[in-house]
Design a protein around this motif. Structure first.
Motif, PDB file in Angstrom:
ATOM      1  N   VAL A   6       5.726  -1.195   5.373  1.00 13.47           N
ATOM      2  CA  VAL A   6       6.066  -0.427   4.178  1.00 13.47           C
ATOM      3  C   VAL A   6       5.901  -1.205   2.877  1.00 13.47           C
ATOM      4  O   VAL A   6       6.112  -0.653   1.806  1.00 13.47           O
ATOM      5  CB  VAL A   6       7.496   0.150   4.265  1.00 13.47           C
ATOM      6  CG1 VAL A   6       7.591   1.166   5.389  1.00 13.47           C
ATOM      7  CG2 VAL A   6       8.528  -0.941   4.436  1.00 13.47           C
ATOM      8  N   MET A   7       5.510  -2.455   2.972  1.00 11.02           N
ATOM      9  CA  MET A   7       5.239  -3.235   1.756  1.00 11.02           C
ATOM     10  C   MET A   7       3.788  -3.008   1.360  1.00 11.02           C
ATOM     11  O   MET A   7       2.898  -2.955   2.214  1.00 11.02           O
ATOM     12  CB  MET A   7       5.460  -4.729   1.999  1.00 11.02           C
ATOM     13  CG  MET A   7       6.882  -5.139   2.200  1.00 11.02           C
ATOM     14  SD  MET A   7       7.930  -4.982   0.747  1.00 11.02           S
ATOM     15  CE  MET A   7       7.226  -6.162  -0.365  1.00 11.02           C
ATOM     16  N   ASP A   8       3.543  -2.867   0.076  1.00 13.87           N
ATOM     17  CA  ASP A   8       2.198  -2.754  -0.475  1.00 13.87           C
ATOM     18  C   ASP A   8       2.069  -3.757  -1.606  1.00 13.87           C
ATOM     19  O   ASP A   8       3.074  -4.207  -2.162  1.00 13.87           O
ATOM     20  CB  ASP A   8       1.955  -1.361  -1.073  1.00 13.87           C
ATOM     21  CG  ASP A   8       1.584  -0.331  -0.042  1.00 13.87           C
ATOM     22  OD1 ASP A   8       0.853  -0.661   0.900  1.00 13.87           O
ATOM     23  OD2 ASP A   8       2.018   0.828  -0.202  1.00 13.87           O
ATOM     24  N   VAL A   9       0.859  -4.079  -1.962  1.00 10.09           N
ATOM     25  CA  VAL A   9       0.600  -4.804  -3.195  1.00 10.09           C
ATOM     26  C   VAL A   9      -0.325  -3.917  -4.003  1.00 10.09           C
ATOM     27  O   VAL A   9      -1.371  -3.474  -3.509  1.00 10.09           O
ATOM     28  CB  VAL A   9      -0.021  -6.191  -2.936  1.00 10.09           C
ATOM     29  CG1 VAL A   9      -0.470  -6.830  -4.236  1.00 10.09           C
ATOM     30  CG2 VAL A   9       0.982  -7.095  -2.235  1.00 10.09           C
ATOM     31  N   VAL A  10       0.089  -3.611  -5.223  1.00 11.51           N
ATOM     32  CA  VAL A  10      -0.676  -2.733  -6.104  1.00 11.51           C
ATOM     33  C   VAL A  10      -1.022  -3.500  -7.374  1.00 11.51           C
ATOM     34  O   VAL A  10      -0.423  -4.526  -7.678  1.00 11.51           O
ATOM     35  CB  VAL A  10       0.108  -1.447  -6.449  1.00 11.51           C
ATOM     36  CG1 VAL A  10       0.410  -0.635  -5.207  1.00 11.51           C
ATOM     37  CG2 VAL A  10       1.388  -1.776  -7.202  1.00 11.51           C
ATOM     38  N   THR A  11      -1.994  -2.984  -8.105  1.00  9.60           N
ATOM     39  CA  THR A  11      -2.315  -3.582  -9.398  1.00  9.60           C
ATOM     40  C   THR A  11      -1.745  -2.705 -10.504  1.00  9.60           C
ATOM     41  O   THR A  11      -1.762  -1.474 -10.405  1.00  9.60           O
ATOM     42  CB  THR A  11      -3.833  -3.751  -9.592  1.00  9.60           C
ATOM     43  OG1 THR A  11      -4.472  -2.483  -9.417  1.00  9.60           O
ATOM     44  CG2 THR A  11      -4.401  -4.753  -8.605  1.00  9.60           C
ATOM     45  N   VAL A  12      -1.211  -3.372 -11.502  1.00 11.22           N
ATOM     46  CA  VAL A  12      -0.632  -2.698 -12.660  1.00 11.22           C
ATOM     47  C   VAL A  12      -1.160  -3.383 -13.919  1.00 11.22           C
ATOM     48  O   VAL A  12      -1.593  -4.544 -13.852  1.00 11.22           O
ATOM     49  CB  VAL A  12       0.915  -2.756 -12.625  1.00 11.22           C
ATOM     50  CG1 VAL A  12       1.459  -1.996 -11.429  1.00 11.22           C
ATOM     51  CG2 VAL A  12       1.404  -4.180 -12.629  1.00 11.22           C
ATOM     52  N   PRO A  13      -1.134  -2.695 -15.038  1.00  9.71           N
ATOM     53  CA  PRO A  13      -1.581  -3.350 -16.274  1.00  9.71           C
ATOM     54  C   PRO A  13      -0.689  -4.556 -16.591  1.00  9.71           C
ATOM     55  O   PRO A  13       0.532  -4.480 -16.481  1.00  9.71           O
ATOM     56  CB  PRO A  13      -1.412  -2.264 -17.339  1.00  9.71           C
ATOM     57  CG  PRO A  13      -1.373  -0.980 -16.583  1.00  9.71           C
ATOM     58  CD  PRO A  13      -0.785  -1.291 -15.244  1.00  9.71           C
ATOM     59  N   ALA A  14      -1.327  -5.632 -16.954  1.00  6.24           N
ATOM     60  CA  ALA A  14      -0.584  -6.832 -17.363  1.00  6.24           C
ATOM     61  C   ALA A  14      -0.523  -6.843 -18.883  1.00  6.24           C
ATOM     62  O   ALA A  14      -1.557  -6.864 -19.556  1.00  6.24           O
ATOM     63  CB  ALA A  14      -1.266  -8.087 -16.840  1.00  6.24           C
ATOM     64  N   GLY A  36      -5.255  -7.507 -18.908  1.00  4.89           N
ATOM     65  CA  GLY A  36      -5.960  -7.046 -17.711  1.00  4.89           C
ATOM     66  C   GLY A  36      -5.003  -6.416 -16.728  1.00  4.89           C
ATOM     67  O   GLY A  36      -4.179  -5.592 -17.098  1.00  4.89           O
ATOM     68  N   VAL A  37      -5.107  -6.836 -15.468  1.00  2.51           N
ATOM     69  CA  VAL A  37      -4.236  -6.285 -14.430  1.00  2.51           C
ATOM     70  C   VAL A  37      -3.515  -7.409 -13.696  1.00  2.51           C
ATOM     71  O   VAL A  37      -3.956  -8.560 -13.706  1.00  2.51           O
ATOM     72  CB  VAL A  37      -5.021  -5.416 -13.415  1.00  2.51           C
ATOM     73  CG1 VAL A  37      -5.578  -4.181 -14.084  1.00  2.51           C
ATOM     74  CG2 VAL A  37      -6.099  -6.208 -12.728  1.00  2.51           C
TER      75      VAL A  37
END
Length: 181
Positions: free
Chosen positions: A103-111, A123-124
């Motif tokens: 159930v753990m994910d790694v996502v990209t978000v705006p930095a 960037g991200v």
């Protein structure tokens, strides 16, 4: 005892309302834009097979493997749950590998960074992504639980756990008495 959400597959109709509520609760003011394909990032997932559908989310383990696997101590116990301190997360994916429930994910978000009153885009950034029990909603509790149309989701705390155990023991005693009779 950590709190957690349980899902009852016999009540679940697979409508994905829980996913939508989760994405909206964490869209940080984005509103409906949080439902766009590129930003739709619920922390709960609907799993469907030919025979059953149910929601799957973080179990907020007492001795959480993700907490132990995090090299930067970004995953912590707080408010009777397992939380990710995003400012410390490296996005290394150790937690993803350690989680026995997937159930753990790694996502990209705006930095972004605030500097001299300005917001700078950098960037991200990759970050761990999991159920946080909507702790920012306070007493309202997890958004998924409050919107489920069939009450298939339940927030379990010590009181709810004790009541569930009491009912199960009572049912087992009645069944044992029927068999003996």
């Amino acid at each position: 005892m950590n709190r957690f959400v349980t899902a009852n597959p016999s009540k679940c109709i697979g409508c994905r309302t829980c996913e939508v509520a989760c994405a909206l609760a964490h869209s940080e003011g984005a509103g409906v834009e949080g439902l766009a394909p590129e930003t739709f990032k619920p922390r709960i997932r609907m799993v469907k097979t030919a025979d059953v559908s149910t929601a799957v989310m973080c179990h907020h383990c007492e001795d959480a493997p993700c907490v132990n696997a995090c090299p930067n101590n970004a995953i912590v116990y707080r408010q009777h749950s397992v939380q990710v301190e995003q400012e410390r997360c490296l996005g290394c994916k150790n937690c993803v590998l350690a989680c026995p429930f997937g159930v753990m994910d790694v996502v990209t978000v705006p930095a972004v960074r605030q500097f001299a009153g300005m917001t700078l885009s950098l960037g991200v950034k990759a970050q761990a992504h999991k159920c946080d029990l909507c702790i920012e909603r306070g007493d309202a509790g997890p958004a998924c639980v409050s919107v489920c149309p069939t009450s298939a989701l339940t927030l379990m705390d010590r009181e709810a756990m004790d009541e569930t155990l009491r009912r199960r023991r009572e049912r087992a005693a009645l069944e044992a008495a029927e068999v003996a009779a």
